[in-house]
Design a protein around this motif. Structure first.
Motif, PDB file in Angstrom:
ATOM      1  N   HIS A 275     -22.067  28.168  58.383  1.00 16.09           N
ATOM      2  CA  HIS A 275     -21.091  27.474  59.232  1.00 16.09           C
ATOM      3  C   HIS A 275     -21.181  25.960  59.056  1.00 16.09           C
ATOM      4  N   GLU A 276     -22.385  25.409  59.230  1.00 15.01           N
ATOM      5  CA  GLU A 276     -22.567  23.963  59.257  1.00 15.01           C
ATOM      6  C   GLU A 276     -22.173  23.300  57.937  1.00 15.01           C
ATOM      7  N   GLU A 277     -22.527  23.924  56.831  1.00 16.30           N
ATOM      8  CA  GLU A 277     -22.254  23.336  55.522  1.00 16.30           C
ATOM      9  C   GLU A 277     -20.948  23.833  54.913  1.00 16.30           C
ATOM     10  N   ARG A 278     -20.206  24.608  55.685  1.00 13.45           N
ATOM     11  CA  ARG A 278     -18.896  25.117  55.261  1.00 13.45           C
ATOM     12  C   ARG A 278     -18.978  25.783  53.876  1.00 13.45           C
ATOM     13  N   LEU A 279     -19.971  26.645  53.737  1.00 10.12           N
ATOM     14  CA  LEU A 279     -20.224  27.254  52.432  1.00 10.12           C
ATOM     15  C   LEU A 279     -19.213  28.333  52.075  1.00 10.12           C
ATOM     16  N   VAL A 280     -18.603  28.960  53.073  1.00  9.78           N
ATOM     17  CA  VAL A 280     -17.551  29.946  52.778  1.00  9.78           C
ATOM     18  C   VAL A 280     -16.359  29.230  52.152  1.00  9.78           C
ATOM     19  N   GLU A 281     -15.999  28.083  52.733  1.00 10.76           N
ATOM     20  CA  GLU A 281     -14.904  27.284  52.163  1.00 10.76           C
ATOM     21  C   GLU A 281     -15.284  26.754  50.783  1.00 10.76           C
ATOM     22  N   ASN A 282     -16.549  26.332  50.632  1.00 11.13           N
ATOM     23  CA  ASN A 282     -16.997  25.827  49.333  1.00 11.13           C
ATOM     24  C   ASN A 282     -16.922  26.914  48.265  1.00 11.13           C
ATOM     25  N   SER A 283     -17.207  28.139  48.675  1.00  7.83           N
ATOM     26  CA  SER A 283     -17.119  29.263  47.736  1.00  7.83           C
ATOM     27  C   SER A 283     -15.713  29.390  47.168  1.00  7.83           C
TER      28      SER A 283
ATOM     29  N   THR B 293     -16.835  35.911  48.383  1.00  8.44           N
ATOM     30  CA  THR B 293     -15.468  36.002  47.855  1.00  8.44           C
ATOM     31  C   THR B 293     -14.557  34.856  48.310  1.00  8.44           C
ATOM     32  N   GLY B 294     -15.128  33.890  49.016  1.00  6.62           N
ATOM     33  CA  GLY B 294     -14.296  32.829  49.590  1.00  6.62           C
ATOM     34  C   GLY B 294     -13.828  33.162  50.990  1.00  6.62           C
ATOM     35  N   GLU B 295     -14.139  34.355  51.456  1.00  4.81           N
ATOM     36  CA  GLU B 295     -13.963  34.774  52.854  1.00  4.81           C
ATOM     37  C   GLU B 295     -15.323  35.273  53.330  1.00  4.81           C
ATOM     38  N   TRP B 296     -15.476  35.432  54.643  1.00  5.37           N
ATOM     39  CA  TRP B 296     -16.764  35.932  55.127  1.00  5.37           C
ATOM     40  C   TRP B 296     -17.087  37.277  54.488  1.00  5.37           C
ATOM     41  N   PHE B 297     -16.072  38.143  54.419  1.00  6.83           N
ATOM     42  CA  PHE B 297     -16.241  39.457  53.794  1.00  6.83           C
ATOM     43  C   PHE B 297     -14.977  39.809  53.021  1.00  6.83           C
ATOM     44  N   ALA B 298     -15.107  40.702  52.065  1.00  7.04           N
ATOM     45  CA  ALA B 298     -13.947  41.111  51.275  1.00  7.04           C
ATOM     46  C   ALA B 298     -12.911  41.813  52.147  1.00  7.04           C
ATOM     47  N   ALA B 299     -13.329  42.407  53.252  1.00  7.13           N
ATOM     48  CA  ALA B 299     -12.370  43.020  54.171  1.00  7.13           C
ATOM     49  C   ALA B 299     -11.333  41.994  54.611  1.00  7.13           C
ATOM     50  N   GLN B 300     -11.761  40.759  54.824  1.00  3.89           N
ATOM     51  CA  GLN B 300     -10.825  39.705  55.203  1.00  3.89           C
ATOM     52  C   GLN B 300     -10.029  39.206  53.996  1.00  3.89           C
ATOM     53  N   TYR B 301     -10.634  39.255  52.822  1.00  4.93           N
ATOM     54  CA  TYR B 301      -9.927  38.884  51.590  1.00  4.93           C
ATOM     55  C   TYR B 301      -8.735  39.810  51.366  1.00  4.93           C
ATOM     56  N   PHE B 302      -8.923  41.102  51.656  1.00  3.33           N
ATOM     57  CA  PHE B 302      -7.853  42.092  51.463  1.00  3.33           C
ATOM     58  C   PHE B 302      -7.059  42.369  52.736  1.00  3.33           C
ATOM     59  N   ASP B 303      -7.503  41.800  53.875  1.00  4.98           N
ATOM     60  CA  ASP B 303      -6.867  42.047  55.169  1.00  4.98           C
ATOM     61  C   ASP B 303      -6.830  43.545  55.481  1.00  4.98           C
ATOM     62  N   VAL B 304      -7.957  44.200  55.264  1.00  7.20           N
ATOM     63  CA  VAL B 304      -8.117  45.625  55.564  1.00  7.20           C
ATOM     64  C   VAL B 304      -9.425  45.807  56.329  1.00  7.20           C
ATOM     65  N   LYS B 305      -9.367  46.459  57.476  1.00  6.95           N
ATOM     66  CA  LYS B 305     -10.579  46.692  58.264  1.00  6.95           C
ATOM     67  C   LYS B 305     -11.086  48.110  58.032  1.00  6.95           C
ATOM     68  N   PRO B 306     -12.304  48.254  57.537  1.00  6.28           N
ATOM     69  CA  PRO B 306     -12.891  49.587  57.408  1.00  6.28           C
ATOM     70  C   PRO B 306     -13.421  50.081  58.747  1.00  6.28           C
TER      71      PRO B 306
ATOM     72  N   PRO C 161     -25.341  30.208  43.829  1.00  7.24           N
ATOM     73  CA  PRO C 161     -25.408  29.972  45.271  1.00  7.24           C
ATOM     74  C   PRO C 161     -24.123  29.304  45.759  1.00  7.24           C
ATOM     75  N   LEU C 162     -23.771  29.558  47.000  1.00  8.23           N
ATOM     76  CA  LEU C 162     -22.543  28.974  47.540  1.00  8.23           C
ATOM     77  C   LEU C 162     -22.669  27.470  47.773  1.00  8.23           C
ATOM     78  N   THR C 163     -23.863  26.948  47.590  1.00 11.89           N
ATOM     79  CA  THR C 163     -24.087  25.507  47.692  1.00 11.89           C
ATOM     80  C   THR C 163     -23.740  24.788  46.388  1.00 11.89           C
ATOM     81  N   VAL C 164     -23.385  25.515  45.351  1.00 12.56           N
ATOM     82  CA  VAL C 164     -23.147  24.928  44.035  1.00 12.56           C
ATOM     83  C   VAL C 164     -22.028  23.892  44.088  1.00 12.56           C
ATOM     84  N   THR C 165     -22.175  22.847  43.285  1.00 10.00           N
ATOM     85  CA  THR C 165     -21.169  21.777  43.231  1.00 10.00           C
ATOM     86  C   THR C 165     -20.316  21.913  41.976  1.00 10.00           C
ATOM     87  N   LYS C 166     -19.198  21.200  41.964  1.00  8.31           N
ATOM     88  CA  LYS C 166     -18.359  21.198  40.765  1.00  8.31           C
ATOM     89  C   LYS C 166     -19.117  20.612  39.577  1.00  8.31           C
TER      90      LYS C 166
END
Length: 434
Positions: free
Chosen positions: A323-331, A255-268, A408-413
């Motif tokens: 982490h190394e390839e910053r794939l969460v940010e790339n997402s 989702t562009g965050e590690w987990f959707a919980a962080q996307y919504f700022d809600v902890k289950p 895949p989160l490795t996808v390019t533009k």
């Protein structure tokens, strides 16, 4: 030995139709990065990631090496009977990326198993019998998970999987009248639905947990307002009900965050994680805090294959790559780019009625432009044409009305541009027929 293409042609003799007859059933001999390679030598751009599994891309070199290295030491380890480094290091590293104090794990093999564990944990520690889920959510097909799965009625046919569960509607932004704030509307409807449920069907003191997909997956890639998700948390807290997030599909950067919980700022209180956890190897986990998990004593749940040492080693490597390839940010970056391009297609082609996305979890809704009805048949034709052009998508939604785009989160533009150009050609071919 039989030629494998002969076996492919007679797969119905060997595999149950429920396994062998999914879409599109292309015979594949190799995968690499964002691509599949067919038996005929054709290259297919893969926008499915094995259904949101290979977030690091197919056969990432570090993943392949991790499998080989791990197999040199251990292949199977029934955790508890023996103990090994990879399962402990994985637990430590997962705790660093999961929200809040979710840092204690029961490892299993599939998302459905993680859901079963979450439901069992919630019922045991609360000593309450009932579960509340949301209409449209998909949580799996085993009987416990099926009791809270309502994305399609056919999954429940002849099975009567009640298991003491109740359902209330998922957030419906489209049900909001013109001029009304959609976020306020959804929150008000949620409060009414819970009030009606507690008044007429079950008291809140009897409810062990509320389980939800923070973003609907198989049910149609529906993204609820953040205030709606926060209100679910608030209602659970008010009544001492545990909140379970099914993050099987939304996890590990999707989702562009590690987990959707962080996307919504809600902890289950409890999470179920799987799919992207180990880059294609079978692994999942039921996750909770140490405090909650310690209330679940020895013998109340178990596994033979869960937490396999090779899968755990590969999961550690998966986290390293993310982490190394910053794939969460790339997402997030590439996902935003893909949405912009899709919204431009929506302006050009009336068959696209909506585009919904969070990171690289993208739903393209297809409707009949004349009647406005959701159109699953059109989706199937567009998917077939897209495959002929060279790109693989999947579908979701109650009537299969949504094209599911989960590369895949490795996808390019550049790969996004290529894939969406192929999709546009497929849409053009479909619309010429109408």
């Amino acid at each position: 030995m039989s030629n494998w293409l002969d076996l492919y042609d007679s797969m119905g003799d060997y595999l149950a139709p429920s396994m062998a007859k999914d879409h599109p059933n292309i015979p594949i001999v190799k995968e690499e990065g964002c691509y599949y390679y067919g038996v005929d030598g054709k290259q297919y751009l893969d926008f499915t990631s094995g259904i949101a599994v290979t977030n690091t891309g197919h056969r990432h070199p570090k993943i392949v090496q991790s499998i080989k290295d791990a197999a040199d030491n251990l292949v199977h380890g029934p955790s508890g009977v023996i103990m090994y480094e990879s399962i402990l290091r994985l637990s430590e590293e997962l705790g660093k990326v999961l929200p809040g104090d979710l840092d204690c794990f029961f490892f299993a093999n599939s998302g459905t198993e993680a859901i079963e564990g979450a439901l069992k944990l919630a019922k045991f520690v609360t000593e309450r019998p009932y579960v509340v889920s949301f209409t449209g959510c998909f949580h799996g097909r085993s009987m416990g998970a099926l009791s809270v799965t309502t994305s399609k009625s056919k999954y429940r046919k002849f099975l009567q999987p009640s298991h003491l569960s109740y359902q209330i509607p998922y957030a419906d932004v489209k049900g909001c009248s013109d001029g009304v704030n959609p976020e306020n509307y959804c929150v008000e409807q949620l409060e009414k639905d819970f009030h009606r449920l507690f008044k007429h069907q079950v008291t809140p003191e009897e409810v062990a947990c509320v389980i939800m997909e923070p973003i609907l997956g198989e049910g149609g890639y529906i993204i609820p307002p953040k205030a709606w998700v926060k209100k679910v948390r608030e209602i659970c807290d008010e009544h001492g009900i545990l909140l379970i997030f099914d993050e099987v599909q939304t996890g590990f950067g999707r989702t562009g965050e590690w987990f959707a919980a962080q996307y919504f700022d809600v902890k289950p209180d409890i999470m179920a994680i799987a799919k992207g956890i180990a880059s294609g190897l079978p692994l999942s986990a039921t996750v909770a805090s140490k405090e909650l998990m310690k209330k679940w004593p020895l013998g109340m749940h178990g596994t033979t294959f869960g937490g396999n040492p090779i899968a755990c080693s590969v999961a550690l490597t998966t986290l390293e790559i993310l982490h190394e390839e910053r794939l969460v940010e790339n997402s997030k970056v590439v996902g935003d780019y893909a949405k912009e391009q899709l919204l431009q297609l929506k302006e050009k082609y009336s068959v696209i009625s909506d585009v919904r996305s969070a990171g690289l979890m993208i739903g393209i809704e297809i409707s009949n432009p004349h009647t406005g009805e959701l159109d699953g048949q059109a989706v199937m034709k567009i998917l077939d044409y897209a495959l002929e052009e060279g790109v693989l998508f999947y579908l979701c939604g109650n009537v299969g009305e949504v094209i599911r785009m989960i590369p895949p989160l490795t996808v390019t533009k550049e790969q996004i541009d290529t894939g969406l150009s192929m999709l546009e050609k497929a849409i053009q071919r479909y619309m010429k027929e109408q």
